[in-house]
Write an enzyme that holds these catalytic residues in place. Structure first.
Site, PDB file in Angstrom:
ATOM      1  N   HIS A  39       0.809  -1.212   0.000  1.00  0.00           N
ATOM      2  CA  HIS A  39       0.000   0.000   0.000  1.00  0.00           C
ATOM      3  C   HIS A  39       0.843   1.262   0.000  1.00  0.00           C
ATOM      4  O   HIS A  39       0.529   2.231  -0.676  1.00  0.00           O
ATOM      5  CB  HIS A  39      -0.935  -0.001   1.220  1.00  0.00           C
ATOM      6  CG  HIS A  39      -2.272  -0.578   0.899  1.00  0.00           C
ATOM      7  ND1 HIS A  39      -3.144  -1.009   1.852  1.00  0.00           N
ATOM      8  CD2 HIS A  39      -2.869  -0.780  -0.284  1.00  0.00           C
ATOM      9  CE1 HIS A  39      -4.233  -1.451   1.261  1.00  0.00           C
ATOM     10  NE2 HIS A  39      -4.089  -1.325  -0.029  1.00  0.00           N
ATOM     11  N   ARG A  74      -6.415  -9.833 -15.619  1.00  0.00           N
ATOM     12  CA  ARG A  74      -5.718 -11.118 -15.450  1.00  0.00           C
ATOM     13  C   ARG A  74      -6.025 -11.583 -14.029  1.00  0.00           C
ATOM     14  O   ARG A  74      -5.584 -10.940 -13.079  1.00  0.00           O
ATOM     15  CB  ARG A  74      -4.213 -10.934 -15.606  1.00  0.00           C
ATOM     16  CG  ARG A  74      -3.765 -10.547 -17.005  1.00  0.00           C
ATOM     17  CD  ARG A  74      -2.253 -10.366 -17.020  1.00  0.00           C
ATOM     18  NE  ARG A  74      -1.703 -10.391 -18.353  1.00  0.00           N
ATOM     19  CZ  ARG A  74      -1.297  -9.305 -19.020  1.00  0.00           C
ATOM     20  NH1 ARG A  74      -1.397  -8.123 -18.468  1.00  0.00           N
ATOM     21  NH2 ARG A  74      -0.778  -9.418 -20.231  1.00  0.00           N
ATOM     22  N   ASN A  93       1.253 -11.322 -27.059  1.00  0.00           N
ATOM     23  CA  ASN A  93       2.459 -11.833 -26.375  1.00  0.00           C
ATOM     24  C   ASN A  93       2.619 -13.326 -26.637  1.00  0.00           C
ATOM     25  O   ASN A  93       3.695 -13.798 -26.997  1.00  0.00           O
ATOM     26  CB  ASN A  93       2.362 -11.611 -24.867  1.00  0.00           C
ATOM     27  CG  ASN A  93       2.051 -10.187 -24.500  1.00  0.00           C
ATOM     28  OD1 ASN A  93       2.280  -9.283 -25.294  1.00  0.00           O
ATOM     29  ND2 ASN A  93       1.517  -9.969 -23.308  1.00  0.00           N
ATOM     30  N   CYS A 113      -4.874  -7.039 -26.807  1.00  0.00           N
ATOM     31  CA  CYS A 113      -4.605  -6.846 -25.374  1.00  0.00           C
ATOM     32  C   CYS A 113      -3.164  -7.208 -24.996  1.00  0.00           C
ATOM     33  O   CYS A 113      -2.789  -7.107 -23.841  1.00  0.00           O
ATOM     34  CB  CYS A 113      -5.604  -7.618 -24.511  1.00  0.00           C
ATOM     35  SG  CYS A 113      -5.443  -9.397 -24.646  1.00  0.00           S
TER      36      CYS A 113
HETATM   37  C1  PEP Z   1      -0.975 -12.214 -24.282  1.00  0.00           C
HETATM   38  O1  PEP Z   1      -0.564 -13.367 -24.359  1.00  0.00           O
HETATM   39  O2  PEP Z   1      -0.761 -11.343 -25.140  1.00  0.00           O
HETATM   40  C2  PEP Z   1      -1.753 -11.785 -23.120  1.00  0.00           C
HETATM   41  C3  PEP Z   1      -2.317 -10.603 -23.061  1.00  0.00           C
HETATM   42  O3  PEP Z   1      -1.837 -12.655 -22.068  1.00  0.00           O
HETATM   43  P1  PEP Z   1      -0.662 -12.858 -20.981  1.00  0.00           P
HETATM   44  O4  PEP Z   1       0.371 -11.812 -21.246  1.00  0.00           O
HETATM   45  O5  PEP Z   1      -1.306 -12.745 -19.665  1.00  0.00           O
HETATM   46  O6  PEP Z   1      -0.202 -14.242 -21.302  1.00  0.00           O
END
Ligand code: PEP
Ligand code: MG
Length: 599
Positions: free
Chosen positions: A207, A313, A471, A519
């Site tokens: 915090h 997440r 990603n 994302c």
């Molecule tokens: C991704 O794989 O692009 C993603 C957003 O999920 P993470 O990074 O949590 O695997």
């Protein structure tokens, strides 16, 4: 001159004189009391609570009325309205701890039945609570333990009439060096005009760190060689890079002062983008969402005026703890966030454990290739009780906002359909119990495995939306572990194969008129923004710290100018070809002069 490394948990540069602070050691009297002293001890307890509550209310009131000139000025300059909300909510947590009826009942029982004196009663209660949170073995709960410890120290100091406040020891422009800082002390430090904080302990999610970050105080944790620092040394806190430079040369100080000015200048410019929309130069409205990993982040993002949360997440519920989260614990968190977001979208991704994210309560059979093993939706489908607990919690929270569910690591339509069947079972359970939920809750697929991108048409038919996890999509397309630094040069988003797969998924979503968002980290790579928008992407979700920069960039793009050149991507055979193509597209589409023209 010396350099000390720590952990980068915030950004910013702070330059000032070192002030080494030591916490007061608080001894506790363990003597039992006799019956005639019971009332007196309970009275002291009630009075101490009341005094601290008034102090807290006064503190919150002062913030609201912007009573303190310096704080008010900083607020104006740094645009920290959100920070006050966050700061305030932590102070409110302390208030909740102090007002908790169970706490009062227990202290009074210790005093009247077990004849403990007030100090010992508080010690017994707080030690038990703090140990409980620490033993959950979860960073988040360890942070809650810090709050309890802070409240305990504050109460004990009041009772013992100890008046040493750490803030009395510091002066404007100092850099405070200490083990850890109680959350309640960060704002007083800020009011004093502290230049930075260096902590030996503390985590990214504690915090105190959250408050310091929110108030714009450069802060570093985990400094190992703090013995090198002496009082009055000149310190530069380079919070972004997690390092402290002690007694720097004049040249280095000037270098950092220039950097500090640049950072402040950029921040001021970017804060002007909060109130305006992410509209391109040719008037296309782009929806910007935030990725979050911890529930507290919600307070950080509200005044960024985004369109909601594009990726929550949820792994934090499951990692670093010994037991599984119950439905009610998850429900409360989803509900809290959904309510705070109001009519803004809230996309919850079901758990994505496996791969590098291994939970303590689960001993999976050893896997030779965990990234290709029981990860994401595969784990959920194999562990239906855990999966259903999460789905039930999400469904129940869906009546409080614009909640949608997204399944990670979908590789085939069979998996997606099976996951939807489990969701249907959960809906039936709730229907039987007459518990409300949104019957039409949208269900999306994360496109992050090449087979999903290749089969994206069928997935688009069955999904309400797509979110492209670039990603993992890149990791699995080029077969490069995204966390392996030694082969990071192979993890290249300019890979024509990767871009083809991503395009395929986008086109499938468009064909079935399903929303598609990005994302993964590519969403924040400004080199690719024009390309994504030209392809038809209208939703991007990135970490909160990237929102304003991305918005500024989007406003400089003219999509229509780029579209005629889009076909050239088909001619790209090599990474070099793709780089040239993307550069050319950016030169055609981006006009850096446009910023505030259209709201
Ligand atoms: C991704 O794989 O692009 C993603 C957003 O999920 P993470 O990074 O949590 O695997
Ligand atoms: Mg992923």
């Amino acid at each position: 001159m010396y350099t000390i490394h720590g952990i980068a948990v915030s950004t910013g540069i702070g330059i000032g004189k070192a002030r080494i602070l030591k916490e007061v050691t608080l001894s506790v009297s363990k003597e039992d009391i006799n019956p005639s002293e019971i009332e007196q001890n309970i009275d002291l307890f009630n009075k101490s609570i009341q005094t601290i509550i008034s102090e807290i209310d006064e503190f919150i009131g002062a913030y609201h009325s912007r009573g303190d000139k310096k704080t008010a000025e900083k607020i104006k300059n740094q645009n920290t309205k959100k920070n006050l909300t966050e700061d305030e909510s932590i102070i409110e947590t302390h208030k909740m701890i102090l007002l908790d009826p169970e706490f009062h009942k227990e202290i009074k029982r210790y005093i009247s039945e077990e004849r403990m004196n007030l100090e010992k009663a508080l010690y017994t209660h707080f030690t038990k609570t703090i140990d409980y949170f620490n033993n959950l073995n979860n960073e988040l709960y360890a942070d809650r333990a810090v709050d309890y410890d802070d409240v305990y120290r504050r109460l004990l100091m009041r009772i013992k009439k100890i008046d040493t406040n750490l803030q009395d020891e510091i002066e404007e422009g100092d850099v405070a060096v200490l083990d850890d800082i109680p959350p309640s002390m960060v704002s007083p430090f800020h009011k004093k005009g502290i230049a930075g904080i260096a902590l030996r302990r503390g985590t990214k999610t504690s915090h105190s760190v959250i408050i310091a970050r929110a108030l714009g105080i450069p802060i570093i944790t985990g400094i190992k060689h703090s013995h090198k620092i002496h009082n009055e040394d000149v310190l530069i806190i380079d919070a972004k890079n997690g390092k402290i430079i002690g007694n720097p040369t004049t040249e280095i100080i000037v270098e950092y002062q220039i950097l500090e000015d640049q950072i402040n200048h950029e921040k001021n410019i970017l804060s002007g983008f909060k109130e305006i929309s992410a509209t391109t130069a040719d008037c296309e409205l782009i929806q910007l969402f935030t990725n979050i990993e911890l529930p507290f982040e919600i307070d950080n993002i509200l005044d960024l005026n985004t369109d909601g949360i594009g990726l929550f997440r949820t792994e934090f519920f499951y990692l670093d703890r010994k037991n599984l989260p119950e439905e009610v614990e998850q429900y409360e968190v989803y509900k809290m966030i959904a309510k705070k977001l109001g009519d803004k979208q809230f996309t919850i991704r079901t758990i994505d454990i496996g791969g590098d994210k291994v939970a303590n309560w689960f001993s999976p059979p050893k896997e030779e290739n965990p990234y290709l093993g029981c990860r994401g939706i595969r784990f959920s489908l194999k562990n239906k009780t855990i999966f259903k607990t999460q789905l039930l919690a999400i469904l129940r929270a869906s009546v409080y906002g614009k909640v949608q569910i997204m399944f990670p690591m979908i590789a085939s339509i069979e998996e997606f359909i099976e996951a939807k069947e489990v969701l249907e079972e959960c809906k039936n359970e709730l229907r039987k119990k007459n518990i409300d939920f949104n019957e039409a809750i949208p269900i999306g697929t994360m496109i992050e495995i090449p087979s999903a991108a290749i089969n994206s048409e069928i997935l688009a038919k069955h999904s309400d939306f797509f979110s492209i996890g670039t990603n993992d999509l890149l990791q699995y397309t080029v077969a490069v572990d995204r966390n392996n630094e030694t082969i990071a040069n192979y993890y290249n988003p300019y890979s024509p194969a990767f871009l083809q797969l991503m395009m395929r998924a986008i086109l499938s979503a468009k064909k079935y008129q399903k929303p598609v968002s990005i994302c993964g980290e590519l969403g924040n790579d400004h080199n690719f923004t024009a390309f994504l928008l030209c392809l038809g992407v209208r939703e991007i979700s990135v970490g909160s710290q990237h929102i304003l920069g991305l918005k500024k960039h989007i406003r400089s793009i003219n999509i229509m100018k780029g579209i005629p050149f889009l076909e050239d991507i088909q001619k790209c055979e090599t990474i070099k070809d793709t780089e040239l193509f993307i550069n050319r597209l950016n030169n055609i589409c981006i006009h850096n002069t446009r910023t505030f023209l259209v709201t």
